[in-house]
Design an enzyme around this catalytic site. Structure first.
Site, short mmCIF file in Angstrom:
data_model
loop_
_atom_site.label_atom_id
_atom_site.label_comp_id
_atom_site.label_asym_id
_atom_site.label_seq_id
_atom_site.Cartn_x
_atom_site.Cartn_y
_atom_site.Cartn_z
N GLU A 153 0.84 -1.19 0.00
CA GLU A 153 0.00 0.00 0.00
C GLU A 153 0.88 1.25 0.00
OE1 GLU A 153 -3.34 1.87 3.11
OE2 GLU A 153 -2.07 0.16 3.68
N LEU B 2 1.34 4.49 1.34
CA LEU B 2 0.91 5.39 2.41
C LEU B 2 1.47 6.79 2.19
CD1 LEU B 2 1.35 3.15 5.59
CD2 LEU B 2 -0.76 3.64 4.33
N ASP C 259 14.56 -1.98 13.12
CA ASP C 259 15.44 -1.06 12.37
C ASP C 259 14.80 0.33 12.42
OD1 ASP C 259 17.56 -0.16 10.85
OD2 ASP C 259 16.66 -0.74 8.94
#
Length: 274
Positions: free
Chosen positions: A85, A87, A184
């Site tokens: 997706e 974003l 991370d």
């Protein structure tokens, strides 16, 4: 496996989605893989990326989303490409955005596993990340993070890391809650739009002490004060443990990017007293 080109990724993503790709633009970041925004013939856009293990990363993103923390939905995945997706992101967090991130990270860390590690190993580029379970947390941090890469470092660094690893049972909690970690967590892996936090990307997730994510976030930047307020109280001794946890990303940077990070590694080892 050879490095995929942008054209390879766009082609593989179109096949995975069974949708024609009309345009591809390379996104910033992506030091270790190519990341593209793809515009589709059916309308709209997606993000596609290569990586060392797209299916593993897909599972990590799915686990993060399952906690209610914002992260891109996995739209398609193969052995070569991950399609996500798209974003919104302009890269800037403001006070309320930092507050939302703090609350989201507290939620993420409140989701716990049964042991330390992850069902599969992962990697940063060609640098393997071992994730096999270890019964206690000091053992995991020594055996899966600090020591596996020590032999490839200059010998003085290796000796100091080995000395620290022997001390970890006295310096880290034995059995902290095995929190779900992003793994991370730095500013480049935080999405934001007009100051608002919109999602976490590029995880290297596993279950471990939640302070690991906090240490990484503070290594390459300074979160706004709203972040700490929303995240809430940390455990006693958090500041003392922070350089121990920051050693892992420092080791990774030395291995991936070279001697320019020797100073960071040396400074952290000194702060750890070795």
């Amino acid at each position: 496996m050879t490095q995929m080109t942008a054209r390879d990724i766009a082609h593989a993503a179109g096949i995975a989605l069974n949708t024609p790709v009309t345009e591809a633009e390379r996104l910033s970041g992506g030091d270790l893989c190519v990341v593209l925004r793809l515009h589709l013939g059916t309308g709209g856009s997606v993000v596609a990326k290569s990586g060392p293990a797209p299916r593993v990363e897909a599972k990590m993103l799915t686990a993060i989303r399952a906690t209610g923390v914002p992260a891109p939905k996995v739209l398609a995945v193969s052995d070569r490409v991950l399609v996500l997706e798209d974003l919104p992101d302009d890269g800037v967090l403001n006070g309320s955005g930092w507050r939302a991130l703090g609350a989201a990270l507290r939620r993420l860390h409140g989701t716990t596993g049964t042991t330390y590690g992850w069902p599969e190993d992962y990697a940063f580029g060609a640098l393997r990340i071992p994730n096999a379970p270890v019964a206690d947390w000091p053992g995991f941090w020594a055996e899966r993070r600090l020591l596996p890469k020590a032999a490839a470092l200059p010998p003085p660094f290796a000796r100091r890391l080995e000395a620290l690893a022997r001390e970890l049972p006295n310096r880290l909690p034995r059995t902290p809650a095995p929190a779900l970690l992003h793994g991370d967590l730095w500013s480049g892996n935080l999405l934001a739009q007009r100051g608002t936090f919109t999602g976490l990307v590029d995880p290297a997730s596993y279950h471990g002490h939640g302070e690991v994510d906090l240490a990484m976030l503070h290594l390459f930047g300074t979160p706004g004060p709203e972040f700490a307020e929303a995240y809430g109280a940390t455990e006693p001794g958090c500041a003392t443990r922070r350089p121990i946890y920051q050693l892992w990303p420092a080791i990774v940077h030395v291995r991936l990017f070279g001697a320019g990070y020797h100073g960071m590694l040396d400074g952290l080892l000194t702060r750890c007293g070795v």
